[in-house]
Design a protein around this motif. Structure first.
Motif, PDB file in Angstrom:
ATOM      1  N   VAL A   1      -3.898   2.455  -2.710  1.00  0.00           N
ATOM      2  CA  VAL A   1      -3.485   4.053  -2.393  1.00  0.00           C
ATOM      3  C   VAL A   1      -4.400   4.252  -1.236  1.00  0.00           C
ATOM      4  O   VAL A   1      -5.712   4.464  -1.599  1.00  0.00           O
ATOM      5  CB  VAL A   1      -3.648   4.725  -3.552  1.00  0.00           C
ATOM      6  CG1 VAL A   1      -3.317   6.181  -3.190  1.00  0.00           C
ATOM      7  CG2 VAL A   1      -2.464   4.490  -4.586  1.00  0.00           C
TER       8      VAL A   1
ATOM      9  N   VAL B   1       7.822   6.263  -5.359  1.00  0.00           N
ATOM     10  CA  VAL B   1       7.620   5.122  -4.440  1.00  0.00           C
ATOM     11  C   VAL B   1       8.014   3.992  -5.370  1.00  0.00           C
ATOM     12  O   VAL B   1       7.964   2.835  -4.886  1.00  0.00           O
ATOM     13  CB  VAL B   1       6.089   4.970  -4.313  1.00  0.00           C
ATOM     14  CG1 VAL B   1       5.696   5.971  -3.136  1.00  0.00           C
ATOM     15  CG2 VAL B   1       5.224   4.736  -5.464  1.00  0.00           C
TER      16      VAL B   1
ATOM     17  N   ASN C   1       0.957  -1.166   0.006  1.00  0.00           N
ATOM     18  CA  ASN C   1      -0.018  -0.035   0.030  1.00  0.00           C
ATOM     19  C   ASN C   1       0.834   1.340  -0.151  1.00  0.00           C
ATOM     20  O   ASN C   1       2.066   1.323   0.633  1.00  0.00           O
ATOM     21  CB  ASN C   1      -1.015   0.049   1.320  1.00  0.00           C
ATOM     22  CG  ASN C   1      -1.872  -1.246   1.335  1.00  0.00           C
ATOM     23  OD1 ASN C   1      -2.590  -1.469   0.596  1.00  0.00           O
ATOM     24  ND2 ASN C   1      -1.890  -2.126   2.540  1.00  0.00           N
ATOM     25  N   ILE C   2       0.268   2.310  -0.579  1.00  0.00           N
ATOM     26  CA  ILE C   2       1.069   3.624  -0.461  1.00  0.00           C
ATOM     27  C   ILE C   2      -0.103   4.355   0.315  1.00  0.00           C
ATOM     28  O   ILE C   2      -1.337   4.551  -0.010  1.00  0.00           O
ATOM     29  CB  ILE C   2       1.063   4.328  -1.802  1.00  0.00           C
ATOM     30  CG1 ILE C   2       1.771   3.549  -3.003  1.00  0.00           C
ATOM     31  CG2 ILE C   2       1.693   5.782  -1.821  1.00  0.00           C
ATOM     32  CD1 ILE C   2       3.167   3.041  -2.546  1.00  0.00           C
TER      33      ILE C   2
ATOM     34  N   VAL D   1       3.690   8.462   2.500  1.00  0.00           N
ATOM     35  CA  VAL D   1       4.132   9.435   1.644  1.00  0.00           C
ATOM     36  C   VAL D   1       3.591  10.765   2.084  1.00  0.00           C
ATOM     37  O   VAL D   1       2.201  10.987   1.913  1.00  0.00           O
ATOM     38  CB  VAL D   1       3.710   9.060   0.300  1.00  0.00           C
ATOM     39  CG1 VAL D   1       4.206  10.372  -0.736  1.00  0.00           C
ATOM     40  CG2 VAL D   1       4.469   7.802  -0.495  1.00  0.00           C
TER      41      VAL D   1
ATOM     42  N   GLY E   1       2.226  -0.310   4.683  1.00  0.00           N
ATOM     43  CA  GLY E   1       2.430   0.306   3.377  1.00  0.00           C
ATOM     44  C   GLY E   1       3.641   1.370   3.798  1.00  0.00           C
ATOM     45  O   GLY E   1       4.129   1.650   4.702  1.00  0.00           O
ATOM     46  N   THR E   2       3.699   2.194   2.707  1.00  0.00           N
ATOM     47  CA  THR E   2       4.706   3.133   2.748  1.00  0.00           C
ATOM     48  C   THR E   2       4.051   4.452   2.772  1.00  0.00           C
ATOM     49  O   THR E   2       2.936   4.898   1.950  1.00  0.00           O
ATOM     50  CB  THR E   2       5.707   3.225   1.219  1.00  0.00           C
ATOM     51  OG1 THR E   2       6.128   1.889   1.236  1.00  0.00           O
ATOM     52  CG2 THR E   2       6.671   4.346   1.405  1.00  0.00           C
TER      53      THR E   2
END
Length: 169
Positions: free
Chosen positions: A76, A168, A6-7, A100, A97-98
């Protein structure tokens, strides 16, 4: 090991988390999850009505519970601007997730936002809190949780989404 496909988008109200998130999901071939809509669906009220009913702290508790319960994959995830007030939720999101941070300057924000009262924005210090106070309070929290920071000033939604996508990948 948790799935990190996931973002997770964080940033000020008006930074473009929801709008950019949809475009980003298309670019990266991912699903899109709008945490604000999840909160509204689970509460059956608009964000502003939840804030009015429960106060800022009550809303943050509801938001924390919803965010901590997200179990998306390959998505996302657009969070609300106040997600960073919930350490538990942010830790969970970092595990799946990452994170951002969509960074935006105060001047850009002022131009984009208009009336805070209309947006369901959590003002921890009450309605007398100015946009500048809110910006100054939240900016260090966004920076604390961000794994990747992308400045989206003066970019169209599509250009900003492409910039995030390349950051990403």
């Amino acid at each position: 090991m948790a799935d990190k496909s996931n973002i997770v988008l964080i940033g000020m109200p008006g930074a473009g988390k929801s709008t950019l998130g949809i475009v980003l999901a298309k670019i990266l071939n991912k699903d899109f999850v709008d945490a604000d809509l999840l909160i509204q669906n689970q509460s059956d009220k608009t964000l502003q009505k939840i804030i009015d009913a429960l106060g800022p702290e009550g809303f943050i508790e509801v938001e924390n519970a919803v965010l901590s319960g997200i179990s998306a994959t390959n998505s996302v995830i657009s969070t609300g601007g106040s997600a960073i007030y919930s350490d538990e939720a942010m830790k969970h999101l970092a595990e799946i997730g990452t994170i951002v941070y969509l960074q935006i300057s105060y001047d850009s924000l002022k131009t984009r936002l208009g009336d805070l009262q209309e947006r369901g924005v959590v003002l921890k210090n009450g309605v007398s809190m100015s946009l500048h106070d809110l910006y100054d309070e939240r900016k260090p929290l966004y920076e604390k949780y961000a794994q990747i920071t992308v400045n989206v000033d003066d970019l169209t939604i599509t250009a900003a989404a492409r910039k995030v996508a390349s950051a990403v990948e």
